[in-house]
Scaffold this motif. Structure first.
Motif, PDB file in Angstrom:
ATOM      1  N   THR A   1       0.828  -1.211   0.000  1.00 33.99           N
ATOM      2  CA  THR A   1       0.000   0.000   0.000  1.00 33.99           C
ATOM      3  C   THR A   1       0.855   1.250   0.000  1.00 33.99           C
ATOM      4  N   ASN A   2       1.990   1.192   0.673  1.00 36.79           N
ATOM      5  CA  ASN A   2       2.900   2.330   0.745  1.00 36.79           C
ATOM      6  C   ASN A   2       3.952   2.310  -0.358  1.00 36.79           C
ATOM      7  N   GLY A   3       3.734   1.494  -1.389  1.00 36.64           N
ATOM      8  CA  GLY A   3       4.678   1.452  -2.505  1.00 36.64           C
ATOM      9  C   GLY A   3       6.045   0.975  -2.097  1.00 36.64           C
TER      10      GLY A   3
ATOM     11  N   TYR B   1       7.675   1.978   0.179  1.00 34.62           N
ATOM     12  CA  TYR B   1       8.330   3.152   0.754  1.00 34.62           C
ATOM     13  C   TYR B   1       9.352   3.805  -0.180  1.00 34.62           C
ATOM     14  N   LEU B   2       9.393   3.375  -1.433  1.00 29.85           N
ATOM     15  CA  LEU B   2      10.300   4.005  -2.391  1.00 29.85           C
ATOM     16  C   LEU B   2       9.878   5.441  -2.687  1.00 29.85           C
ATOM     17  N   GLU B   3       8.565   5.668  -2.760  1.00 31.58           N
ATOM     18  CA  GLU B   3       8.060   7.005  -3.034  1.00 31.58           C
ATOM     19  C   GLU B   3       8.407   7.971  -1.900  1.00 31.58           C
ATOM     20  N   LYS B   4       8.282   7.491  -0.654  1.00 32.65           N
ATOM     21  CA  LYS B   4       8.604   8.347   0.497  1.00 32.65           C
ATOM     22  C   LYS B   4      10.086   8.715   0.507  1.00 32.65           C
ATOM     23  N   TRP B   5      10.925   7.742   0.151  1.00 34.36           N
ATOM     24  CA  TRP B   5      12.365   7.998   0.151  1.00 34.36           C
ATOM     25  C   TRP B   5      12.717   9.062  -0.881  1.00 34.36           C
ATOM     26  N   GLU B   6      12.165   8.954  -2.089  1.00 36.71           N
ATOM     27  CA  GLU B   6      12.485   9.931  -3.123  1.00 36.71           C
ATOM     28  C   GLU B   6      11.869  11.297  -2.816  1.00 36.71           C
TER      29      GLU B   6
END
Length: 520
Positions: free
Chosen positions: A501-503, A505-510
């Protein structure tokens, strides 16, 4: 070939670029005139390129290769089957989006600015498609990115829009550097950047030099940044604050530029088989990752974004396996579908509500019925290919891609098994058979149109090794989807669902990496 033959192809695109040079203040003051001019020019281009595509596909018109003197290195046209199909698709999608935007943005104060940059971007993409040399291709590549950046900043007062636009901007510049490096290495090898000359010279090259191996790797890197491939995919789901027509243009048109780069330069990439193998692996990872994350999203736009990521991954997988005709067919079909999906996204909730009453996803699928459906689909696929005269085993990556298509159709049929009777199951299998025949005919038509532009023979990409790994990955995806559809939970599956659901966390890191760009 006389230059005047190519003028009708590029004239509307040049006019669209010229409109983009008019300041936004003037465009907003003349919004009605601007939207009519842009829509009319794109419609004119659509009529011209559709006729030219028919001539190219039927063999009436040969490949058009024109250099405009005294600047042959800077401006030239290369219009063959690949360019004809792509330009027709860009023009059709662009015209539909312009027509949709007239009502969608009616009354907005920035409507003139929007049409200014929409026309500019469509013009840049159109010239990219018909570029006659790598230098012009690179210029249009960068220009397309700059036009898209302005469209992503349409609501620049929103922090999420700024963050997404500048994240995309930074990743695109990485792709630009990679493409510049590839162009320099190609010029050092062949002493020309003209496509027609490069393709002719590539046929006489034996073993690839280290320079061409590196050039192929850099071309692949440039392509995966443009087409939202892992690990550079996270910018695409962030672009939710842009107007819906911009999303449609981006997902149905601009994101295909990376795939078009690979298909356009495929005669050169055949000299870098390791780069193509890497592209196949990256495409498979992206396809699986995008599909898993898509299944867990609650936002309609985010579902569509991760769907695009997965589809672009599958298209890159096809390119990496050397199945360039299949990749081109995939680009055309996905672009038309995704443009409709975004422009129709406002009706999605009503459609979903109307189907909830018939949903029975929690019911298990009887394995005998699933086995029967699987065998029936494989038989239909084999029959369809044999009927149109396609030897799937002789096509690059044919067996792997055929197996993936059969898996996809089997999953679709399994959904019907849950909610339908045996009679309905037969009808669904018949529909799947029709899809196989339509795919076979479409592939044959595309292959005939672009075959002269593709490398001769199969591309050596260690197909059995990469193909086996990729097939195993998609089989695992199929089993995971079946488990998720059955709603049978477990602690491990629940944790996996949260991460997806959180992808992952790759999206949050970028977002953390590129946040300073948006603030500045």
């Amino acid at each position: 070939m006389p230059a005047f033959i190519a003028v009708p192809i590029v004239l509307p695109a040049l006019a669209l670029l010229a409109l983009g040079l008019i300041p936004s203040r003037i465009a907003n003051q003349r919004a009605g005139l601007f939207r009519q001019a842009v829509t009319g020019l794109v419609a004119c281009q659509l009529v011209i390129v559709t006729l030219m595509a028919v001539f190219i596909a039927s063999g009436i018109s040969p490949t058009i290769a024109v250099e405009f003197k005294p600047l042959p290195t800077l401006f030239g046209i290369y219009y063959d089957g690949v360019a004809a199909l792509m330009l027709a698709m860009v023009s059709a999608v662009g015209w539909v989006i312009c027509r949709f935007s007239i009502r969608y943005l009616d009354g907005e104060s920035g409507q003139g600015r929007y049409f200014r940059w929409t026309g500019f971007t469509i013009g840049a993409v159109s010239l990219l498609v018909v570029s006659g040399n790598l230098l012009m291709f690179f210029g249009c590549w960068v220009t397309t990115s700059l036009g898209l950046h302005q469209l992503l900043m349409h609501y620049g007062h929103r922090s999420a829009a700024r963050r997404a636009a500048w994240t995309k901007f930074a990743i695109s510049r990485l792709g630009d550097v990679a493409l510049m490096g590839a162009i320099a290495l190609i010029y050092s090898q062949f002493k020309t950047l003209n496509f027609s000359e490069l393709f002719t010279l590539s046929k006489s090259v034996g073993d690839a030099s280290p320079a061409m191996i590196w050039a192929g790797s850099l071309l692949v890197l440039g392509a995966i940044t443009k087409s939202a491939q892992f690990p550079f995919h996270t910018w695409l789901p962030q672009t939710m604050e842009t107007p819906t027509p911009v999303s449609a243009l981006m997902h149905a048109g601009i994101v295909n530029a990376g795939g078009y780069l690979i298909i356009r330069t495929s005669p050169l990439l055949q000299m870098a088989p390791l780069a193509l193998t890497g592209l196949a692996v990256v495409g498979a990872i992206t396809a699986c990752l995008g599909a898993v994350v898509m299944l867990t999203q609650t936002s309609v736009k985010k579902q569509l974004a991760y769907s695009t990521i997965a589809q672009m991954g599958f298209m890159m997988l096809q390119c990496g396996l050397g199945a360039f005709s299949a990749a081109m067919l995939h680009i055309l079909a996905h672009s038309l579908y995704k443009a409709h999906a975004f422009l129709n996204s406002g009706n999605v909730m009503a459609q979903r509500t109307s189907t909830l009453a018939t949903s029975s996803e929690s019911q298990p699928v009887p394995w005998p019925k699933l086995a029967f459906a699987s065998l029936a689909i494989v038989a239909c696929f084999a029959l369809a290919m044999a009927t149109v005269g396609i030897d799937i085993a002789a096509k690059p990556g044919g067996l792997v891609l055929g197996a993936i298509l059969c898996l996809a159709l089997t999953h679709w049929v399994s959904q019907a098994i849950r909610i339908s009777t045996d009679r309905m199951l037969i009808r669904v299998i018949a529909t799947a058979a029709m899809i196989c025949f339509v795919y076979a005919i479409g592939f044959l038509a595309v292959d005939k149109t672009i075959a002269a532009s593709l490398p001769e023979g199969s591309v050596p990409t260690m197909a059995w090794l990469s193909g086996s790994i990729i097939a195993a990955g998609f089989a695992g995806m199929f089993l995971l989807q079946m488990r998720l559809s059955s709603r049978q939970t477990s602690p491990l599956l629940n944790r996996f669902y949260v991460h997806a659901t959180n992808g992952f966390y790759l999206e949050k890191w970028e977002q953390r990496v590129f946040a300073p760009l948006a603030k500045n």
